[in-house]
Scaffold this motif. Structure first.
Motif, mmCIF file in Angstrom:
data_model
loop_
_atom_site.group_PDB
_atom_site.id
_atom_site.type_symbol
_atom_site.label_atom_id
_atom_site.label_comp_id
_atom_site.label_asym_id
_atom_site.label_seq_id
_atom_site.Cartn_x
_atom_site.Cartn_y
_atom_site.Cartn_z
ATOM 1 N N THR A 37 0.818 -1.217 0.000
ATOM 2 C CA THR A 37 0.000 0.000 0.000
ATOM 3 C C THR A 37 0.850 1.264 0.000
ATOM 4 N N GLN A 38 2.164 1.115 0.107
ATOM 5 C CA GLN A 38 3.106 2.227 0.036
ATOM 6 C C GLN A 38 4.407 1.706 -0.550
ATOM 7 N N ILE A 39 5.198 2.624 -1.094
ATOM 8 C CA ILE A 39 6.502 2.275 -1.657
ATOM 9 C C ILE A 39 7.581 3.128 -0.992
ATOM 10 N N HIS A 40 8.657 2.481 -0.566
ATOM 11 C CA HIS A 40 9.855 3.179 -0.081
ATOM 12 C C HIS A 40 11.003 2.793 -1.007
ATOM 13 N N VAL A 41 11.727 3.794 -1.520
ATOM 14 C CA VAL A 41 12.745 3.517 -2.524
ATOM 15 C C VAL A 41 13.965 4.394 -2.302
ATOM 16 N N HIS A 42 15.129 3.888 -2.714
ATOM 17 C CA HIS A 42 16.371 4.647 -2.699
ATOM 18 C C HIS A 42 16.732 4.988 -4.141
ATOM 19 N N PRO A 43 16.516 6.231 -4.586
ATOM 20 C CA PRO A 43 16.959 6.614 -5.930
ATOM 21 C C PRO A 43 18.474 6.458 -6.065
ATOM 22 N N LYS A 44 18.930 5.996 -7.229
ATOM 23 C CA LYS A 44 20.345 5.675 -7.396
ATOM 24 C C LYS A 44 20.913 6.312 -8.657
ATOM 25 N N THR A 45 22.179 6.659 -8.565
ATOM 26 C CA THR A 45 22.909 7.160 -9.723
ATOM 27 C C THR A 45 23.152 6.004 -10.690
ATOM 28 N N PRO A 46 23.551 6.302 -11.938
ATOM 29 C CA PRO A 46 23.845 5.217 -12.881
ATOM 30 C C PRO A 46 24.915 4.247 -12.386
ATOM 31 N N CYS A 47 25.800 4.718 -11.497
ATOM 32 C CA CYS A 47 26.827 3.808 -10.971
ATOM 33 C C CYS A 47 26.371 3.098 -9.699
ATOM 34 N N GLY A 48 25.120 3.309 -9.291
ATOM 35 C CA GLY A 48 24.544 2.514 -8.220
ATOM 36 C C GLY A 48 24.600 3.108 -6.832
ATOM 37 N N HIS A 49 24.961 4.389 -6.692
ATOM 38 C CA HIS A 49 25.025 5.008 -5.369
ATOM 39 C C HIS A 49 23.716 5.704 -5.035
ATOM 40 N N ASP A 50 23.292 5.607 -3.767
ATOM 41 C CA ASP A 50 22.117 6.352 -3.326
ATOM 42 C C ASP A 50 22.377 7.845 -3.479
ATOM 43 N N SER A 51 21.353 8.573 -3.895
ATOM 44 C CA SER A 51 21.533 9.999 -4.152
ATOM 45 C C SER A 51 20.276 10.774 -3.791
ATOM 46 N N LEU A 52 20.493 12.017 -3.323
ATOM 47 C CA LEU A 52 19.404 12.955 -3.055
ATOM 48 C C LEU A 52 19.305 14.018 -4.146
ATOM 49 N N SER A 53 20.105 13.912 -5.181
ATOM 50 C CA SER A 53 20.087 14.892 -6.259
ATOM 51 C C SER A 53 18.739 14.887 -6.969
ATOM 52 N N PRO A 54 18.194 16.068 -7.273
ATOM 53 C CA PRO A 54 16.921 16.101 -8.018
ATOM 54 C C PRO A 54 17.030 15.450 -9.385
ATOM 55 N N ARG A 55 18.210 15.455 -9.985
ATOM 56 C CA ARG A 55 18.384 14.825 -11.293
ATOM 57 C C ARG A 55 18.248 13.304 -11.198
ATOM 58 N N VAL A 56 18.475 12.765 -9.999
ATOM 59 C CA VAL A 56 18.312 11.331 -9.772
ATOM 60 C C VAL A 56 16.915 11.035 -9.230
ATOM 61 N N LEU A 57 16.458 11.845 -8.292
ATOM 62 C CA LEU A 57 15.177 11.627 -7.632
ATOM 63 C C LEU A 57 13.993 11.775 -8.584
ATOM 64 N N THR A 58 13.993 12.828 -9.396
ATOM 65 C CA THR A 58 12.829 13.131 -10.230
ATOM 66 C C THR A 58 12.462 12.001 -11.189
ATOM 67 N N PRO A 59 13.406 11.444 -11.958
ATOM 68 C CA PRO A 59 13.017 10.359 -12.868
ATOM 69 C C PRO A 59 12.457 9.139 -12.135
ATOM 70 N N VAL A 60 12.973 8.875 -10.940
ATOM 71 C CA VAL A 60 12.476 7.732 -10.176
ATOM 72 C C VAL A 60 11.026 7.958 -9.748
ATOM 73 N N LEU A 61 10.744 9.132 -9.176
ATOM 74 C CA LEU A 61 9.380 9.417 -8.735
ATOM 75 C C LEU A 61 8.415 9.426 -9.916
ATOM 76 N N GLU A 62 8.822 10.032 -11.013
ATOM 77 C CA GLU A 62 7.921 10.102 -12.165
ATOM 78 C C GLU A 62 7.655 8.715 -12.746
ATOM 79 N N ALA A 63 8.683 7.884 -12.806
ATOM 80 C CA ALA A 63 8.499 6.543 -13.366
ATOM 81 C C ALA A 63 7.585 5.702 -12.480
ATOM 82 N N ILE A 64 7.799 5.763 -11.166
ATOM 83 C CA ILE A 64 6.972 4.970 -10.252
ATOM 84 C C ILE A 64 5.530 5.468 -10.265
ATOM 85 N N ARG A 65 5.338 6.770 -10.242
ATOM 86 C CA ARG A 65 3.973 7.317 -10.212
ATOM 87 C C ARG A 65 3.216 7.065 -11.512
ATOM 88 N N ALA A 66 3.944 6.829 -12.573
ATOM 89 C CA ALA A 66 3.273 6.476 -13.824
ATOM 90 C C ALA A 66 2.708 5.057 -13.785
#
Length: 263
Positions: A37-66
């Motif tokens: 009923t909820q999703i928790h996710v760690h957005p990751k850079t192309p090399c696999g590191h967790d990131s808080l960058s909007p350039r990493v976060l935004t595509p993840v949120l948009e893809a999941i919400r789609a």
């Protein structure tokens, strides 16, 4: 039940760990279909590191919400951005916001991060880890009454002692400002703690972030299988709380009810 899709893991841990936005979205959709009923996710850079960058976060949120319509949350763990000031700057730069974000209360700068998230209208999961001073810090925090929920994280990986560690953590939390509590474990403690959450009527979570294995010791094929089994385990052991017989450890049986949060 929350699905935690990947955490700090990588394909070196399991080929099922989703890394790209597309893979996270697919895994999220499968987990929701299995009952999350909820999703928790760690957005990751192309090399696999967790990131808080909007350039990493935004595509993840948009893809999941789609793919899904349930709330989506992200980590703000210090490992993703160790410097507290830089962490705040990253969060301020977000143009697409998650529904909620977890904040580990024992980490430096946690209250400032939580305050910034609240100012942006993002729900805060107060991550209180066993074995840290997080519970004491949270009890003294003026932000406590404003958090979305408390994420009680049992870091004891031993299946023989994880339940006792969970009970000690809950006792240390006390009333937790009357906020809902989501209780979960990790590694070998994941399933004992999830079953305890069922008995206590607390919300819980499961996914590849917490464990790679099913209760019978077999490797999980992915997040959807863990969520499906988590619902069975949760519901079967919730029956104990209302006086039914102790279920078998495999938990195979009826379709469980949804988790209830402690108020």
């Amino acid at each position: 039940m929350q699905a935690c899709l990947n955490g700090r893991r990588s394909p070196a841990d399991s080929a099922a760990v989703p890394m790209s936005p597309e893979d996270m979205a697919r895994s999220a959709a499968e987990a929701v279909a299995a009952g999350a009923t909820q999703i928790h996710v760690h957005p990751k850079t192309p090399c696999g590191h967790d990131s808080l960058s909007p350039r990493v976060l935004t595509p993840v949120l948009e893809a999941i919400r789609a793919r899904v319509a349930v709330p989506v949350g992200v980590t703000t763990g210090a490992w993703a951005e160790p410097d507290p000031a830089a962490r705040l700057a990253r969060i301020r730069s977000w143009s697409v916001l998650p529904d909620f974000a977890s904040v580990n209360w024992h980490e430096p700068g946690a209250e400032a991060v939580a305050a910034q998230l609240l100012a942006l209208g993002v729900g805060v999961e107060a991550g209180i880890w066993s074995g840290t001073d997080g519970a004491a810090r949270f009890a003294a925090s003026p932000l406590g009454p404003r958090v979305l929920r408390v994420l009680a994280e049992v870091t004891d990986p031993d299946p023989a002692t994880a339940e006792a560690s969970a009970r000690a953590l809950l006792a240390g939390l006390g009333e937790a400002f009357a906020r809902p509590v989501l209780l979960h474990g990790e590694e070998g403690g994941s399933w004992p703690v999830l079953r305890l959450a069922g008995r206590l009527g607390l919300a819980t979570r499961i996914g590849l972030e917490d464990t790679l294995f099913l209760p019978n010791g077999q490797r999980a094929s992915g997040n959807s299988q863990l969520v499906a089994e988590g619902r069975v385990q949760y519901g079967s052991f919730a029956a104990v709380a209302v006086g039914q017989a102790e279920p078998p450890a495999t938990g195979r049986g009826r379709t469980p009810p949804g988790p209830r949060s402690r108020r």
